[in-house]
Design an enzyme around this catalytic site. Structure first.
Site, PDB file in Angstrom:
ATOM      1  N   CYS A 101     -13.548  -1.634 -41.712  1.00  0.00           N
ATOM      2  CA  CYS A 101     -13.897  -2.162 -43.032  1.00  0.00           C
ATOM      3  C   CYS A 101     -14.888  -3.305 -42.915  1.00  0.00           C
ATOM      4  O   CYS A 101     -15.860  -3.388 -43.673  1.00  0.00           O
ATOM      5  CB  CYS A 101     -12.629  -2.617 -43.760  1.00  0.00           C
ATOM      6  SG  CYS A 101     -12.922  -3.224 -45.435  1.00  0.00           S
ATOM      7  N   CYS A 199      -4.204  -1.947 -46.020  1.00  0.00           N
ATOM      8  CA  CYS A 199      -4.310  -2.166 -47.460  1.00  0.00           C
ATOM      9  C   CYS A 199      -4.192  -0.874 -48.261  1.00  0.00           C
ATOM     10  O   CYS A 199      -3.689  -0.884 -49.385  1.00  0.00           O
ATOM     11  CB  CYS A 199      -5.606  -2.888 -47.794  1.00  0.00           C
ATOM     12  SG  CYS A 199      -7.112  -1.926 -47.525  1.00  0.00           S
TER      13      CYS A 199
END
EC number: 2.8.1.13
Length: 378
Positions: A101, A199
């Site tokens: 990410c 997440c």
């Protein structure tokens, strides 16, 4: 400078944006919408990118008096992070989605868009430092607070990305002081829990998430001699070093616990064995990224293979497109797909993706030698 502040809705990014404002920069806040179907509320410290997070980020920006926007990067996130995560597990590797990410979303998609819009830098709430070297170039270093240091997940950044990165919390002595600062500033997120785990898997059930994506792919759990000890519904449910949930029907002859030593998705086998077989003496890594000139010849460094792992001394050498690392101190539970970050003191030199390891078993007491047998070379 014109600074694009990435605001997740948490306390770290809010204080980082506030410090950028205090430094006199022209700051614009942006919240990255990464979830195509965001939930309304978080579940304690689990999950992120919820509607609540975007509202918290907006409230912080309003308090700081800076413009605020929400950018939809959900397609990029799904393709570059979620799908990559699933594909890596399907191939028997163990990826770190936070590394991916940071590499492909926060410092590729976000930074590229920011530069195109005329911004000079992206500021985030990461705990790391960008220092100016003796030659005037930007260097990525560990944070002052070793307990919160996040330089490992940033080790995938190249020199240009580091030059356009700003980490206002890098010199913060402790996270407690950052929260106290947020409270003094009146930021409503001062006591908001930190997010943990992955997440996009807010319930923490990674095996269930992968099973839903990949379906059942049954196979066998075997020992190092190939003797079948049990069965499984998918190699993606295992990682090197795992002890529990192995589905083994009987204990080892010596009564000691077994651990996952290697994963072979093509043959659908998971090989288990004793703890001492987990010790690794050397690494082979691919796709190296450097934020400084690539090292020439063998160099003494420290390497880290987990976000919160301890760095160990090693000798690193580029051999063509691969990075070869001889460990002075063996590491355990190292899996293909993990990132190996390379350090010189507190400075991050670069990183690469582990493709194979060499076992320390049989290497005697001379740490860092190349003796041993291959545990995983996929």
């Amino acid at each position: 400078m014109r600074v694009l502040a990435a605001m997740s809705g948490g306390v770290d990014s809010a204080v980082a944006a506030a410090r950028a404002v205090d430094a006199g920069h022209e700051v614009v806040g942006v919240h990255m919408a990464l979830n195509r179907n965001p939930g309304t509320l978080r579940t304690g410290s689990r999950g992120c990118c919820t509607i609540e997070d975007s509202l918290d980020a907006r409230r912080a920006a309003d308090l700081l008096g800076i413009p605020f926007y929400v950018w939809d990067l959900s397609d990029d996130f799904v393709e570059d992070v979620v799908e990559d995560f699933v594909a890596e597990y399907a191939a028997g590797r163990t990826p770190n989605p936070c590394v991916r990410c940071n590499e492909r979303i926060k410092f590729a998609a976000l930074l590229d868009k920011g530069i195109a819009l005329g911004f000079d830098a992206v500021a985030t709430g990461h705990y790391a430092r960008v220092l100016t070297g003796s030659d005037g170039t930007a260097e990525l270093h560990r944070a002052a607070d070793a307990a919160k240091d996040q330089s490992y997940v940033l080790a995938v950044l190249d020199a240009d990305q580091v030059a356009h990165a700003m980490f206002p919390l890098g010199d913060a002595p402790t996270k407690a002081q950052v929260r106290a600062e947020a409270e003094r500033r009146g930021l409503p997120v001062a006591h908001k829990p930190d997010s943990h785990d992955i997440c996009f898997i807010p319930d923490g059930d990674t095996r269930g998430f992968l099973a839903d994506k990949l379906g059942e792919v049954p196979g066998e759990v075997v020992d190092e001699d190939g003797q079948v000890l049990g069965t499984h519904s998918g190699t993606y449910g295992f990682t090197v070093g795992q002890r529990k949930g192995l589905g083994i029907s009987r204990p080892a002859p010596d009564g000691r616990p077994r651990y996952v030593l290697s994963i072979e998705p093509v043959r659908r086998t998971v090989t288990v064995g004793p703890a001492e077989r987990l010790a690794v003496a050397a690494l082979r890594a691919v796709d190296p990224v450097w934020n400084c000139p690539a090292p020439q010849g063998p160099v003494e460094v420290h390497v880290q293979v987990r976000a919160h792992g301890d760095p160990v001394p090693a000798v690193a050498e580029l051999r063509g497109p691969e990075l070869h690392v001889q460990l002075r101190t063996p590491l355990t539970g190292v899996a293909p797909g993990q990132t190996v970050a390379v350090y010189s003191g507190t400075r991050v030199l670069g990183s690469a993706t582990i493709a194979g390891t060499t076992s320390a078993a049989g290497a005697g007491t001379s740490a860092g030698t190349s003796a041993g047998t291959s545990v995983e070379t996929s």
